[in-house]
Enzyme design. Structure first.
Site, PDB file in Angstrom:
ATOM      1  N   ASP A 132      54.867  70.850  29.031  1.00 57.76           N
ATOM      2  CA  ASP A 132      55.021  72.147  29.672  1.00 57.76           C
ATOM      3  C   ASP A 132      55.028  71.980  31.189  1.00 57.76           C
ATOM      4  O   ASP A 132      54.449  71.031  31.721  1.00 57.76           O
ATOM      5  CB  ASP A 132      53.877  73.080  29.279  1.00 57.76           C
ATOM      6  CG  ASP A 132      53.894  73.424  27.800  1.00 57.76           C
ATOM      7  OD1 ASP A 132      54.962  73.298  27.180  1.00 57.76           O
ATOM      8  OD2 ASP A 132      52.838  73.819  27.275  1.00 57.76           O
ATOM      9  N   LYS A 133      55.637  72.923  31.872  1.00 63.47           N
ATOM     10  CA  LYS A 133      55.769  72.842  33.328  1.00 63.47           C
ATOM     11  C   LYS A 133      54.426  72.604  34.020  1.00 63.47           C
ATOM     12  O   LYS A 133      54.312  71.778  34.927  1.00 63.47           O
ATOM     13  CB  LYS A 133      56.405  74.131  33.853  1.00 63.47           C
ATOM     14  CG  LYS A 133      56.580  74.160  35.363  1.00 63.47           C
ATOM     15  CD  LYS A 133      57.250  75.444  35.824  1.00 63.47           C
ATOM     16  CE  LYS A 133      57.417  75.468  37.339  1.00 63.47           C
ATOM     17  NZ  LYS A 133      58.087  76.714  37.803  1.00 63.47           N
TER      18      LYS A 133
END
Length: 223
Positions: free
Chosen positions: A52-53
């Protein structure tokens, strides 16, 4: 942006991804990503898995089609050990355990996942490393690689990751969800590989803050 390279050979490259950086380009193509940065340097780069970012830590990209196919089989077939560390809200009852719950896309909210019997199987093991008054520091191992898996699983059992705006709440303790992909272990072409991403500064500061608070509470209790 200069990336921190943990390892590189002719087949693949291992990056220590900082939080706030996409693994691969999103559909809008606005924000920069690890893959785009690597593509500028190497040309063809192939996605093996994603983080995830706002999750920091170890991520692998293939440099050839052959390596991409082989590594993808490893990651999809549960032949890779993936370890994370994270801080969750509250304290799990048991010192260790598993969350075994299928995951699917939320039918009404784009970009959000939920646990549901109609979803795809997902398994996460955890151990409590340290307990604080309102939080628990966990060591985590995922045996599947579903989108937002750890975040969804621990939200589902009432212990969302600290500072997760999608599955929990924002927090003054840290500016992004408190999750770090600590290590990856796998065998490729007959050779064993093990990679570790050092704890990022914001996670170190988070732990130091909680430990200081715990010491102050202990001192006050003993006065």
């Amino acid at each position: 942006m200069r990336l921190s390279v943990l390892f590189e050979n002719d087949a693949f490259i291992v990056i220590d991804k900082p939080s706030g950086l996409l693994s691969i380009p999103d559909r809008f193509g606005i924000d920069i990503s690890v893959k785009e940065i690597l593509r500028q340097q190497f040309g063809n780069i192939f996605t093996v898995h994603r983080l995830d970012k706002d999750t920091s830590g170890v991520i692998v990209f293939a440099k050839t089609e052959e390596a991409h196919q082989a590594l993808s089989v490893l990651f999809e077939g549960r032949d890779v050990e993936k370890h994370y560390v994270g801080l969750v809200l509250g304290n799990p009852v048991n010192d260790e355990g598993s969350v075994d719950a299928s995951i699917m896309e939320h039918p009404g909210k784009n970009g959000k996942m939920i646990t549901h019997v109609k979803g795809k199987p997902a398994l996460t093991d955890y151990k409590v490393v340290e307990r604080f008054k309102k939080y628990a520091w966990l060591s985590l191992q995922i045996h599947t690689g579903k989108t937002h898996q750890i975040r969804v699983h621990f939200s589902a059992i009432g212990h969302p990751l600290v500072a997760d705006p999608i599955y929990g709440n924002n927090s003054k303790l840290i500016k992004r969800h408190a999750l770090h992909a600590y290590s990856l272990d796998f065998s490729f072409e007959g050779k064993a590989y093990s990679f570790i991403s050092p704890m990022p500064e914001d996670m170190q500061d988070l732990l130091k803050t909680l430990e200081k608070q715990s010491k102050h509470m202990l001192i006050e209790k003993n006065l």
